[in-house]
Design a protein around this motif. Structure first.
Motif, PDB file in Angstrom:
ATOM      1  N   GLU B  97       4.751  18.000   2.528  1.00 12.64           N
ATOM      2  CA  GLU B  97       3.345  17.966   2.114  1.00 12.64           C
ATOM      3  C   GLU B  97       2.844  16.530   1.875  1.00 12.64           C
ATOM      4  O   GLU B  97       1.653  16.289   1.787  1.00 12.64           O
ATOM      5  CB  GLU B  97       3.151  18.768   0.805  1.00 12.64           C
ATOM      6  CG  GLU B  97       3.173  20.267   0.980  1.00 12.64           C
ATOM      7  CD  GLU B  97       4.587  20.839   1.017  1.00 12.64           C
ATOM      8  OE1 GLU B  97       5.553  20.045   0.906  1.00 12.64           O
ATOM      9  OE2 GLU B  97       4.730  22.054   1.160  1.00 12.64           O
ATOM     10  N   VAL B  98       3.790  15.604   1.717  1.00 12.93           N
ATOM     11  CA  VAL B  98       3.401  14.236   1.376  1.00 12.93           C
ATOM     12  C   VAL B  98       3.102  13.442   2.633  1.00 12.93           C
ATOM     13  O   VAL B  98       3.883  13.432   3.583  1.00 12.93           O
ATOM     14  CB  VAL B  98       4.518  13.557   0.568  1.00 12.93           C
ATOM     15  CG1 VAL B  98       4.258  12.059   0.425  1.00 12.93           C
ATOM     16  CG2 VAL B  98       4.619  14.207  -0.812  1.00 12.93           C
ATOM     17  N   VAL B  99       1.924  12.797   2.630  1.00  7.57           N
ATOM     18  CA  VAL B  99       1.547  11.965   3.766  1.00  7.57           C
ATOM     19  C   VAL B  99       2.127  10.564   3.593  1.00  7.57           C
ATOM     20  O   VAL B  99       2.695   9.998   4.497  1.00  7.57           O
ATOM     21  CB  VAL B  99      -0.001  11.875   3.869  1.00  7.57           C
ATOM     22  CG1 VAL B  99      -0.402  10.951   5.006  1.00  7.57           C
ATOM     23  CG2 VAL B  99      -0.595  13.252   4.040  1.00  7.57           C
ATOM     24  N   ALA B 100       1.957  10.043   2.386  1.00  8.03           N
ATOM     25  CA  ALA B 100       2.424   8.680   2.143  1.00  8.03           C
ATOM     26  C   ALA B 100       2.757   8.501   0.670  1.00  8.03           C
ATOM     27  O   ALA B 100       2.211   9.190  -0.180  1.00  8.03           O
ATOM     28  CB  ALA B 100       1.346   7.670   2.546  1.00  8.03           C
ATOM     29  N   ALA B 127       2.462  -0.289   2.779  1.00  8.88           N
ATOM     30  CA  ALA B 127       1.413  -0.503   3.772  1.00  8.88           C
ATOM     31  C   ALA B 127       0.383   0.628   3.750  1.00  8.88           C
ATOM     32  O   ALA B 127      -0.737   0.467   4.225  1.00  8.88           O
ATOM     33  CB  ALA B 127       2.027  -0.639   5.163  1.00  8.88           C
ATOM     34  N   ASP B 128       0.771   1.776   3.166  1.00  8.50           N
ATOM     35  CA  ASP B 128      -0.136   2.922   3.177  1.00  8.50           C
ATOM     36  C   ASP B 128      -1.102   2.950   1.991  1.00  8.50           C
ATOM     37  O   ASP B 128      -1.913   3.869   1.866  1.00  8.50           O
ATOM     38  CB  ASP B 128       0.692   4.228   3.117  1.00  8.50           C
ATOM     39  CG  ASP B 128       1.516   4.390   4.372  1.00  8.50           C
ATOM     40  OD1 ASP B 128       1.013   4.018   5.450  1.00  8.50           O
ATOM     41  OD2 ASP B 128       2.653   4.891   4.259  1.00  8.50           O
ATOM     42  N   MET B 142      -4.652  -5.041   6.815  1.00  5.60           N
ATOM     43  CA  MET B 142      -3.708  -4.745   5.749  1.00  5.60           C
ATOM     44  C   MET B 142      -2.318  -5.132   6.236  1.00  5.60           C
ATOM     45  O   MET B 142      -2.062  -5.116   7.453  1.00  5.60           O
ATOM     46  CB  MET B 142      -3.791  -3.235   5.440  1.00  5.60           C
ATOM     47  CG  MET B 142      -2.847  -2.740   4.367  1.00  5.60           C
ATOM     48  SD  MET B 142      -3.193  -3.490   2.748  1.00  5.60           S
ATOM     49  CE  MET B 142      -2.045  -2.591   1.721  1.00  5.60           C
ATOM     50  N   PHE B 143      -1.427  -5.480   5.308  1.00 10.67           N
ATOM     51  CA  PHE B 143      -0.051  -5.743   5.767  1.00 10.67           C
ATOM     52  C   PHE B 143       0.573  -4.451   6.290  1.00 10.67           C
ATOM     53  O   PHE B 143       0.188  -3.352   5.878  1.00 10.67           O
ATOM     54  CB  PHE B 143       0.806  -6.392   4.670  1.00 10.67           C
ATOM     55  CG  PHE B 143       0.696  -5.743   3.311  1.00 10.67           C
ATOM     56  CD1 PHE B 143      -0.082  -6.333   2.325  1.00 10.67           C
ATOM     57  CD2 PHE B 143       1.375  -4.566   3.012  1.00 10.67           C
ATOM     58  CE1 PHE B 143      -0.175  -5.753   1.068  1.00 10.67           C
ATOM     59  CE2 PHE B 143       1.289  -3.983   1.764  1.00 10.67           C
ATOM     60  CZ  PHE B 143       0.507  -4.578   0.790  1.00 10.67           C
ATOM     61  N   ASP B 144       1.478  -4.575   7.245  1.00 10.26           N
ATOM     62  CA  ASP B 144       2.039  -3.372   7.882  1.00 10.26           C
ATOM     63  C   ASP B 144       3.499  -3.173   7.479  1.00 10.26           C
ATOM     64  O   ASP B 144       4.047  -3.921   6.676  1.00 10.26           O
ATOM     65  CB  ASP B 144       1.869  -3.445   9.398  1.00 10.26           C
ATOM     66  CG  ASP B 144       2.437  -4.745   9.946  1.00 10.26           C
ATOM     67  OD1 ASP B 144       3.339  -5.335   9.288  1.00 10.26           O
ATOM     68  OD2 ASP B 144       1.981  -5.197  11.003  1.00 10.26           O
TER      69      ASP B 144
END
Lengths: 253, 405
Positions: B97-100, B127-128, B142-144
């Motif tokens: 269920e967790v995206v990030a 990064a998220d 944004m930093f990746d």
């Protein structure tokens, strides 16, 4: 019909269990309209108590007091307040004007307590008339501290008369005044008296008593002497005899 | 004496001592002003909180170290070192269920650029993070993942930093220094405004969490893990799964309490609302006490006034005032004092709350009911504290009063 009728008025102060002070021991007096009476006597003779009873400020222990046809002794407090307001005018030794209140506002005061329901306009008009009557029309917005003693007493007289009372009660009206100003006040009294108002004045100065038409002397709570003044002083005439430099009004404007 | 004259007499009496009257009302002024201000701040804060709930991010779950309880004892985030980067990664990788998930580490540091410096908060995040917070970039990037893995010295900065260090010029490509360590600015965040707790969210420097752990914070554990769940409906499931996962990872036995707390954004907002509600209540209570003190001040002055005006009372009685006229006169004076205080207090409170609301960037909420209550209360204060002195005046013996020097 007499304006004031006192019958066997007694006033007894309960000081302690063993001591009662009898300030008045059966005073009966009658005052007719248009009289000018002076009550005299040493201190402790009961003259102040008598004046308080006459003014409806103090209730006698026993006796009856008819003022303008109304029995006053048994009146309930509110009605007594109305009697003070409508039928009695007070003039005090120390003037008792409200400080920081203009001459005009001082005179307005008794009318505000009047049950006739004056409007403010009427009150202000009559207060102005009162000031004119005592010759202070130009002092309407002056505060007591800006007025001389004589002027303050004149404002107090105007205030006492503004509800057109049946009787004017004066407690040592000249006690704090110099001789010329005293004469001015007596002059006003005599003029008012000539117009028909009953004046009862307490004084300890025999000379002042001579401006009245009747002198009542009290001693130990009783009237010991009650005599008419054969030839009362006329204040306006006495004033002319005074040296000119004692004019008080001129000095403190 | 009719009402009109009663008013007139009272106004004249107060005018005679204008300065004293004004000072007497001060207690009520402050009391009412404080009530209005605190209530309107409370209103504003609540409205703000509700707005913030949505701005916090989309379907966000926050994981705090230690156990936090709602409404009870609150152990603040970061006091217990129980959350690791690996926990965050596990949450992201193992829960469908967790995206990030972004482990967060905060530090307060002085940031130098040329001859300028600014004290700001440095956030280590993944990064998220911007996606989790629904925070758009204004410029740059944004930093990746790569930046995070390599712990690169790159930063994305908020608007406050741009204003304070770069005076509005484009900072991308510039290098700032934090304790001598260079940080290259690669992106600028969009404006965000105030947070729940009233801090300026734009005063921020975002760097990879790896960089933060290694070079900046000196910490080894995350202060918070920001977790985004893919759907609103999956929030509670995700919350449960995160709890289970972390209990397992932390090897907690069935009898042991959680050493972390999982809260949804609603719960966080609720905590904040609860806190602001309690604060409002406390401040309101203090304001109420000052109103009471104001009332006592009025009583004090009225008592002094009655004694001082003993002779006046005697004269009024001699001139025909009834006891009830005297009582009413002093009562009306006291009420008038407290009413004047109430009106000035309301105006003052309005100005104060307007200023505060503007400072905080909150919507202005004038609490009309509170004004009504505060005014009514101050009238009540006047009646309550004016009655005793007035009765004392009314019961005076006129003969004694006339003799009074």
């Amino acid at each position: 019909m007499p304006v004031i009728q006192l019958e066997d008025i007694r006033k007894c102060y309960h000081v302690s269990d063993t001591q009662d002070v009898h300030a008045l021991r059966g005073v009966s007096l009658v005052f007719e309209a248009g009289e000018f009476a002076a009550i005299m006597g040493p201190s402790g003779s009961g003259k102040s108590t008598l004046l308080n009873v006459l003014g409806g400020l103090d209730r006698p222990t026993s006796g009856t007091y008819h003022l303008d046809g109304e029995e006053v002794v048994a009146l309930e407090p509110d009605r007594l307040a109305a009697v003070r307001n409508e039928k009695i005018g007070f003039v005090f030794q120390n003037f008792n004007l409200l400080s920081r209140t203009t001459a005009l506002e001082n005179i307005e005061l008794p009318m505000m307590y009047n049950r006739q329901g004056f409007t403010l306009k009427e009150i202000q008009r009559r207060a102005r008339e009162g000031l004119e009557m005592v010759g202070l029309a130009d002092r309407a917005s002056h505060y007591p501290s800006q007025l001389s003693g004589g002027q303050q007493q004149r404002v107090a007289i105007a205030r006492a008369l503004v509800n057109r009372p049946a009787v004017l009660l004066a407690d040592e009206p000249s006690g704090n005044l110099d001789s010329r100003t005293t004469l001015e006040i007596m002059e006003i009294f005599q003029r008012l008296n000539a117009q028909g108002i009953l004046i009862v004045m307490v004084t300890h100065e025999p000379e002042i008593g001579q401006y009245a038409h009747r002198v009542i002397t009290m001693r130990d709570g009783r009237v010991c002497k009650d005599v008419p003044v054969a030839e009362p002083f006329v204040a306006s005439r006495e004033k002319e005899r005074l040296p000119a430099d004692t004019r008080e009004d001129a000095s403190d404007e | 004496m009719n009402k009109y004259f009663l008013m007139l007499v009272a106004v004249r009496a107060l005018r005679r001592n204008a300065m004293r009257s004004l000072l007497t009302t001060l207690g009520v002024v402050i009391g009412v002003g404080a009530v209005i201000t605190t209530v309107s701040i409370g209103h504003g804060a609540r409205v703000q909180v509700e707005e913030q709930v949505n701005r916090l991010g989309q379907n966000v779950v926050l994981v705090f170290p230690g156990s936090r309880t709602l409404g009870g004892v609150n152990i603040g985030g970061g006091t217990v070192n129980t959350l690791t980067v690996e926990d965050a990664l596990a949450i992201q990788d193992e829960i469908p269920e967790v995206v990030a998930a972004s482990p967060e580490v905060r530090s307060q540091r002085l940031i130098n650029y040329g001859n300028r410096n600014w004290f700001s908060r440095i956030y280590g995040q993944s990064a998220d993070y911007l996606q989790i917070r629904q925070w758009p970039l204004e410029s740059g990037r944004m930093f990746d993942e790569e930046d995070v893995v390599r712990a690169r010295k790159v930063a994305v900065v908020g608007q406050t930093i741009v204003e304070e260090l770069f005076e509005g010029m484009d900072p991308i490509g510039e290098v700032v220094r934090v304790r001598g360590m260079p940080l290259e600015i690669i992106g600028v965040l969009g404006r965000k405004g105030m947070s729940l707790m009233g801090s300026v969210q734009d005063d921020i420097v975002l760097i990879p969490y790896s960089t933060a752990f290694r070079y900046v914070s000196g910490r080894t554990h995350a202060m918070v893990i920001n977790v985004q769940v893919f759907d609103q409906g999956a929030m509670s499931v995700a919350q449960q799964k995160i709890t289970d996962l972390l209990r397992e990872r932390h090897r907690l036995g069935p009898e042991q309490d959680n050493d972390f707390t999982v809260q949804t954004q609603e719960e966080v907002a609720q905590t904040a609302t609860e806190t602001s509600r309690i604060m409002t209540f406390l401040l309101g209570a203090i304001a109420g006490v000052s109103l009471l003190v104001g009332g006592i001040g009025i009583m004090n002055i009225m008592l002094v006034s009655v004694t001082e005006r003993t002779r006046e009372i005697g004269v009024r009685v001699a001139l025909g005032a009834r006891n009830r006229d005297i009582l009413r006169q002093f009562l009306v004076e006291a009420i008038l004092l407290s009413c004047i205080g109430g009106v000035i207090g309301i105006l003052g409170g309005m100005v104060c709350s307007e200023i505060l609301a503007r400072q905080a960037g909150w919507p202005i909420q004038l609490p009309y009911t509170a004004m009504l209550y505060a005014f009514g209360f101050s009238v009540g204060v006047g009646v309550f504290f004016g009655y005793y002195p007035a009765r004392k005046a009314a019961r005076m013996d006129p003969i004694e009063a006339l003799r009074h020097e």
